[in-house]
Scaffold this active site. Structure first.
Site, short mmCIF file in Angstrom:
data_model
loop_
_atom_site.label_atom_id
_atom_site.label_comp_id
_atom_site.label_asym_id
_atom_site.label_seq_id
_atom_site.Cartn_x
_atom_site.Cartn_y
_atom_site.Cartn_z
CB CYS A 42 -1.12 -0.15 1.13
SG CYS A 42 -2.26 1.16 0.81
CG HIS A 101 -4.01 -3.32 2.92
ND1 HIS A 101 -3.05 -2.93 3.76
CD2 HIS A 101 -4.43 -2.21 2.28
CE1 HIS A 101 -3.02 -1.68 3.85
NE2 HIS A 101 -4.01 -1.07 2.91
CD GLU A 153 -2.31 -6.09 5.40
OE1 GLU A 153 -2.36 -4.98 5.52
OE2 GLU A 153 -1.62 -6.46 4.25
#
Length: 213
Positions: free
Chosen positions: A82, A191, A193
């Protein structure tokens, strides 16, 4: 055992990133750190980030991590996420212009009043799930289906000077670079994650990557 350093400069989903990395392999140690020697001695480095790029660059410079990142990005498997992707470029138009780390030449640009095919205004930031088209074969795409969906939160997008470094694209509604690659660097606007199976697979691929494209 591989050791992953997650760079801590006060901005980023550090806990989410570190927990996701720990989840994908029991053969890796994850350290959230701002210590230059710890970062440079790690086998893999992750540069996450959320927020304003000017604050990001200012904190990196204050902590003398800008030079550490430049060195790590030359020598070991390196993942930008990001804002950590955007900061790698030369310049951002955010905050009336901010100079980036210039590790990957290019510009960071605001989504300019995007509209869909019916003329309806789209919200900025671009937030939510979106498909990513893989535009090259890369070890970090291993076992991830073409056009898998990843989670995005961003108002700005990257435009690298050399389009050959684009590893994946998405649309909002126009096509933009969703991932970049060069040598031992991989960077994602989304992202991983927060991207469930596909994102965890990408992180697993990263911790198993030797930095060779």
């Amino acid at each position: 055992m591989r050791r992953v350093a997650v760079i801590d400069y006060g901005m980023g989903n550090l806990r989410s990133v570190s927990k996701a990395l720990e989840a994908v392999s029991n053969q890796v140690t994850v350290e959230v750190t701002s210590d230059p020697s710890t970062i440079l001695s790690a086998s893999h480095v992750v540069f996450p980030g959320v927020g304003a790029i000017r604050d990001c660059i200012a904190e990196l410079q204050r902590l003398q991590l800008d030079e550490v990142i430049a060195q790590a990005a030359q020598t070991k498997p390196f993942l930008g996420i990001c804002l950590g992707m955007q900061a790698l470029l030369t310049h951002s138009e955010e905050n009336n212009g901010t100079t980036g780390l210039n590790i990957i030449p290019g510009e960071v640009t605001l989504f300019d009043k995007p509209v869909d095919a019916d003329g309806n205004k789209l919200k900025v930031p671009h937030m939510g799930w979106n498909q990513v088209e893989q535009t090259c074969a890369h070890p970090l795409w291993s076992n991830i289906e073409q056009n898998s969906r990843f989670y995005f939160v961003h108002s700005y997008f990257v435009s690298p000077a050399d389009e050959a470094v684009i590893a994946g694209t998405s649309r909002y509604p126009e096509k933009f670079a969703a991932a970049l690659h060069r040598d031992n660097i991989f960077a994602a606007q989304f992202h991983p994650e927060k991207s469930q199976r596909a994102g965890l697979q990408l992180l697993e691929n990263f911790v198993n990557w030797d930095g060779q494209s």
